[in-house]
Design a protein around this motif. Sequence first.
Motif, PDB file in Angstrom:
ATOM      1  N   ALA A 128       0.834  -1.209   0.000  1.00 41.67           N
ATOM      2  CA  ALA A 128       0.000   0.000   0.000  1.00 41.67           C
ATOM      3  C   ALA A 128       0.863   1.251   0.000  1.00 41.67           C
ATOM      4  CB  ALA A 128      -0.931  -0.001   1.214  1.00 41.67           C
ATOM      5  N   GLN A 129       1.935   1.243   0.759  1.00 36.78           N
ATOM      6  CA  GLN A 129       2.845   2.385   0.803  1.00 36.78           C
ATOM      7  C   GLN A 129       3.483   2.622  -0.566  1.00 36.78           C
ATOM      8  OE1 GLN A 129       5.450   1.010   3.864  1.00 36.78           O
ATOM      9  NE2 GLN A 129       4.067   1.554   5.543  1.00 36.78           N
ATOM     10  N   ALA A 130       3.923   1.544  -1.202  1.00 37.76           N
ATOM     11  CA  ALA A 130       4.567   1.660  -2.519  1.00 37.76           C
ATOM     12  C   ALA A 130       3.605   2.227  -3.554  1.00 37.76           C
ATOM     13  CB  ALA A 130       5.093   0.303  -2.959  1.00 37.76           C
ATOM     14  N   GLU A 131       2.351   1.814  -3.504  1.00 40.03           N
ATOM     15  CA  GLU A 131       1.351   2.308  -4.456  1.00 40.03           C
ATOM     16  C   GLU A 131       1.063   3.780  -4.212  1.00 40.03           C
ATOM     17  OE1 GLU A 131      -2.021  -0.212  -4.009  1.00 40.03           O
ATOM     18  OE2 GLU A 131      -1.083  -1.926  -5.020  1.00 40.03           O
ATOM     19  N   LEU A 132       0.879   4.153  -2.961  1.00 38.38           N
ATOM     20  CA  LEU A 132       0.539   5.532  -2.636  1.00 38.38           C
ATOM     21  C   LEU A 132       1.700   6.474  -2.946  1.00 38.38           C
ATOM     22  CD1 LEU A 132      -2.027   6.814  -1.509  1.00 38.38           C
ATOM     23  CD2 LEU A 132      -1.054   6.641   0.770  1.00 38.38           C
ATOM     24  N   LEU A 133       2.912   5.993  -2.759  1.00 39.59           N
ATOM     25  CA  LEU A 133       4.110   6.824  -2.944  1.00 39.59           C
ATOM     26  C   LEU A 133       4.804   6.531  -4.271  1.00 39.59           C
ATOM     27  CD1 LEU A 133       5.229   6.399   0.724  1.00 39.59           C
ATOM     28  CD2 LEU A 133       5.014   8.645  -0.349  1.00 39.59           C
ATOM     29  N   ALA A 134       4.062   6.037  -5.243  1.00 38.78           N
ATOM     30  CA  ALA A 134       4.654   5.609  -6.512  1.00 38.78           C
ATOM     31  C   ALA A 134       5.439   6.728  -7.195  1.00 38.78           C
ATOM     32  CB  ALA A 134       3.562   5.077  -7.441  1.00 38.78           C
ATOM     33  N   ARG A 135       4.947   7.946  -7.144  1.00 37.05           N
ATOM     34  CA  ARG A 135       5.635   9.048  -7.825  1.00 37.05           C
ATOM     35  C   ARG A 135       6.939   9.444  -7.127  1.00 37.05           C
ATOM     36  NH1 ARG A 135       3.062  14.936  -6.585  1.00 37.05           N
ATOM     37  NH2 ARG A 135       4.832  15.465  -7.891  1.00 37.05           N
ATOM     38  N   HIS A 136       7.110   8.960  -5.902  1.00 40.27           N
ATOM     39  CA  HIS A 136       8.327   9.258  -5.144  1.00 40.27           C
ATOM     40  C   HIS A 136       9.189   8.001  -4.957  1.00 40.27           C
ATOM     41  CE1 HIS A 136       6.179  12.947  -4.269  1.00 40.27           C
ATOM     42  NE2 HIS A 136       5.206  12.260  -3.710  1.00 40.27           N
ATOM     43  N   ARG A 137       8.938   6.997  -5.772  1.00 39.30           N
ATOM     44  CA  ARG A 137       9.573   5.685  -5.568  1.00 39.30           C
ATOM     45  C   ARG A 137      11.103   5.752  -5.559  1.00 39.30           C
ATOM     46  NH1 ARG A 137      11.432   2.106  -3.779  1.00 39.30           N
ATOM     47  NH2 ARG A 137      11.140  -0.124  -4.050  1.00 39.30           N
ATOM     48  N   ASP A 138      11.687   6.634  -6.378  1.00 34.69           N
ATOM     49  CA  ASP A 138      13.147   6.678  -6.441  1.00 34.69           C
ATOM     50  C   ASP A 138      13.768   7.314  -5.202  1.00 34.69           C
ATOM     51  OD1 ASP A 138      12.136   9.166  -7.074  1.00 34.69           O
ATOM     52  OD2 ASP A 138      13.716   9.653  -8.502  1.00 34.69           O
ATOM     53  N   ARG A 139      12.926   7.852  -4.310  1.00 37.62           N
ATOM     54  CA  ARG A 139      13.431   8.438  -3.066  1.00 37.62           C
ATOM     55  C   ARG A 139      13.008   7.646  -1.833  1.00 37.62           C
ATOM     56  NH1 ARG A 139      13.503  12.039  -6.761  1.00 37.62           N
ATOM     57  NH2 ARG A 139      14.914  13.838  -6.665  1.00 37.62           N
ATOM     58  N   LEU A 140      12.389   6.516  -2.068  1.00 40.24           N
ATOM     59  CA  LEU A 140      11.774   5.741  -0.984  1.00 40.24           C
ATOM     60  C   LEU A 140      12.535   4.448  -0.722  1.00 40.24           C
ATOM     61  CD1 LEU A 140       9.386   4.966   0.928  1.00 40.24           C
ATOM     62  CD2 LEU A 140       8.175   4.153  -1.120  1.00 40.24           C
ATOM     63  N   ARG A 141      12.731   4.160   0.560  1.00 41.08           N
ATOM     64  CA  ARG A 141      13.218   2.837   0.943  1.00 41.08           C
ATOM     65  C   ARG A 141      12.630   2.461   2.292  1.00 41.08           C
ATOM     66  NH1 ARG A 141      18.041   2.325   4.241  1.00 41.08           N
ATOM     67  NH2 ARG A 141      18.932   4.346   4.853  1.00 41.08           N
ATOM     68  N   TRP A 142      12.679   1.177   2.588  1.00 39.99           N
ATOM     69  CA  TRP A 142      12.109   0.663   3.823  1.00 39.99           C
ATOM     70  C   TRP A 142      13.216   0.181   4.752  1.00 39.99           C
ATOM     71  CZ3 TRP A 142       9.789   0.163  -0.884  1.00 39.99           C
ATOM     72  CH2 TRP A 142       8.461   0.580  -0.975  1.00 39.99           C
ATOM     73  N   LEU A 143      12.995   0.370   6.034  1.00 37.62           N
ATOM     74  CA  LEU A 143      13.954  -0.082   7.034  1.00 37.62           C
ATOM     75  C   LEU A 143      13.252  -1.094   7.935  1.00 37.62           C
ATOM     76  CD1 LEU A 143      16.851   0.455   8.296  1.00 37.62           C
ATOM     77  CD2 LEU A 143      15.613   1.854   9.983  1.00 37.62           C
ATOM     78  N   PRO A 144      13.788  -2.309   8.062  1.00 37.68           N
ATOM     79  CA  PRO A 144      13.190  -3.268   8.997  1.00 37.68           C
ATOM     80  C   PRO A 144      13.226  -2.720  10.417  1.00 37.68           C
ATOM     81  CG  PRO A 144      14.794  -4.337   7.543  1.00 37.68           C
ATOM     82  CD  PRO A 144      14.948  -2.860   7.348  1.00 37.68           C
ATOM     83  N   PRO A 145      12.159  -2.880  11.179  1.00 35.72           N
ATOM     84  CA  PRO A 145      12.137  -2.326  12.543  1.00 35.72           C
ATOM     85  C   PRO A 145      13.316  -2.759  13.397  1.00 35.72           C
ATOM     86  CG  PRO A 145       9.951  -3.063  11.900  1.00 35.72           C
ATOM     87  CD  PRO A 145      10.881  -3.498  10.812  1.00 35.72           C
ATOM     88  N   GLU A 146      13.791  -3.991  13.183  1.00 35.03           N
ATOM     89  CA  GLU A 146      14.903  -4.473  13.998  1.00 35.03           C
ATOM     90  C   GLU A 146      16.215  -3.761  13.685  1.00 35.03           C
ATOM     91  OE1 GLU A 146      14.234  -7.430  10.593  1.00 35.03           O
ATOM     92  OE2 GLU A 146      13.015  -6.277  12.014  1.00 35.03           O
ATOM     93  N   ALA A 147      16.295  -3.078  12.529  1.00 31.20           N
ATOM     94  CA  ALA A 147      17.514  -2.334  12.163  1.00 31.20           C
ATOM     95  C   ALA A 147      17.516  -0.920  12.716  1.00 31.20           C
ATOM     96  CB  ALA A 147      17.669  -2.297  10.640  1.00 31.20           C
ATOM     97  N   PHE A 148      16.347  -0.456  13.195  1.00 27.89           N
ATOM     98  CA  PHE A 148      16.233   0.900  13.724  1.00 27.89           C
ATOM     99  C   PHE A 148      17.044   1.021  15.010  1.00 27.89           C
ATOM    100  CE2 PHE A 148      13.852   4.071  16.308  1.00 27.89           C
ATOM    101  CZ  PHE A 148      14.024   5.157  15.472  1.00 27.89           C
ATOM    102  N   GLY A 149      17.916   2.029  15.078  1.00 27.71           N
ATOM    103  CA  GLY A 149      18.719   2.253  16.273  1.00 27.71           C
ATOM    104  C   GLY A 149      20.004   1.451  16.325  1.00 27.71           C
ATOM    105  N   THR A 150      20.305   0.708  15.249  1.00 26.84           N
ATOM    106  CA  THR A 150      21.528  -0.090  15.223  1.00 26.84           C
ATOM    107  C   THR A 150      22.634   0.667  14.490  1.00 26.84           C
ATOM    108  OG1 THR A 150      21.026  -1.196  13.125  1.00 26.84           O
ATOM    109  CG2 THR A 150      20.122  -2.174  15.136  1.00 26.84           C
ATOM    110  N   ASP A 151      23.846   0.130  14.569  1.00 28.69           N
ATOM    111  CA  ASP A 151      24.987   0.764  13.909  1.00 28.69           C
ATOM    112  C   ASP A 151      24.835   0.784  12.391  1.00 28.69           C
ATOM    113  OD1 ASP A 151      26.143   1.139  16.354  1.00 28.69           O
ATOM    114  OD2 ASP A 151      27.401  -0.651  16.261  1.00 28.69           O
ATOM    115  N   GLY A 152      23.992  -0.089  11.870  1.00 32.39           N
ATOM    116  CA  GLY A 152      23.829  -0.169  10.422  1.00 32.39           C
ATOM    117  C   GLY A 152      22.949   0.907   9.824  1.00 32.39           C
ATOM    118  N   PHE A 153      22.315   1.732  10.661  1.00 36.36           N
ATOM    119  CA  PHE A 153      21.430   2.782  10.144  1.00 36.36           C
ATOM    120  C   PHE A 153      21.732   4.102  10.821  1.00 36.36           C
ATOM    121  CE2 PHE A 153      17.326   5.169  10.512  1.00 36.36           C
ATOM    122  CZ  PHE A 153      17.243   5.545   9.181  1.00 36.36           C
TER     123      PHE A 153
END
Length: 381
Positions: A128-153
């Motif tokens: 649903a997010q990808a469809e709604l934000l289709a015009r901004h797709r080249d600026r969009l990425r998803w982060l898995p919740p478990e990666a939030f707050g880690t050294d990798g992000f």
Amino acid sequence: MADDTQLHDILIQRLAAMGRITFAAFMEACLYEPGLGYYTSPGRKVGAEGDFYTSISVHAAFGRVIARETAQMWRGLGSPAPFTLVECGAGNGRLACDIMDYLAEREPEMYAGLELVLVEREPSLQTAQAELLARHRDRLRWLPPEAFGTDGFSFSGCLYSNELIDALPVHRVVMTTEGLREIYVTLREGRLAEETGELSTPAIAAHLERIKVTLLPGQQAEVNLAAPEWLAAAARSLKRGFVLTIDYGYPAEELYAPQRKRGTLLCYYRHQVEDDPYIRLGRQDITSHVDFTSLMRRGEEVGLEPVWFGEQCRFLLSAGIVEEIEESERSAASEEEKLKVRLALKKLIMPEGGMGDTFRVLIQAKGVENPRLLCQRRIGG
């Protein structure tokens, strides 16, 4: 829609094995059990077909005003590229879409170096997010919740959330003649029931002591230990920029006031307010009001300085909703359409009968000297 019988059976099995669990563990299961929790199962949660309304569902102007403020943040940071927007609890992507549409239209220089990162625990919402934000797709990425707050992000920019903190699991406590006790969930004759016991962690008493709260005899309350830790994770990921939190709640002295003898825990199902969290497991929302004092205290401990705190109506009026109303009035829309806009925006900002003073906005900054935001302007100034 989640199968509450299946979730009920899972919880019964856990309680049979463990004897009892904290209310926080129970709430975590009801809201976030994989595939079965309220927020981790497919189905519409917000709007007329859901269980509750949010400011996002009222009118796109809500997101457009947030976009105006993020553009001001970008300029205050020296107009960097890249500039990252992170939304935690992104839902179907409606708020992100309203923000991105505004920035693409009104702030092309900022938009050219913009990155949008969505963090959401419900995997099925990505489509649903990808469809709604289709015009901004080249600026969009998803982060898995478990990666939030880690050294990798890590990022520089603005992390924002709308009605995220109120849905984090809470411990429930009550002041008794024996002192502060915790409310647990257990089984009694095969049914879910409550019992009190010793605190499951000394962090609960330490939390109340930090915000200088002492409950009265018989008073119940919620303690959200997850919220300060979520904020600490946000601070770890944020190199430089802002954290913008919108939710309903109060400073600690108001949240834990004596008149709130039973706390603030509520459930929502099909636009009806419920007070029984032990029914419709996984199919009703469970929330509690946010303690903004603990967010500010924890923020200062992890390098986030408070910049602005106040009612949503004050934030919206100072940050640009008046301009949104004026643009609507100047548009070619019919008078009927303009009236609909006026009524919707009134709901966002009116203190009585609307969302204007029920919701609060907290903005914190890291590595920003003397931030100058739109919301800091005097209304009418």
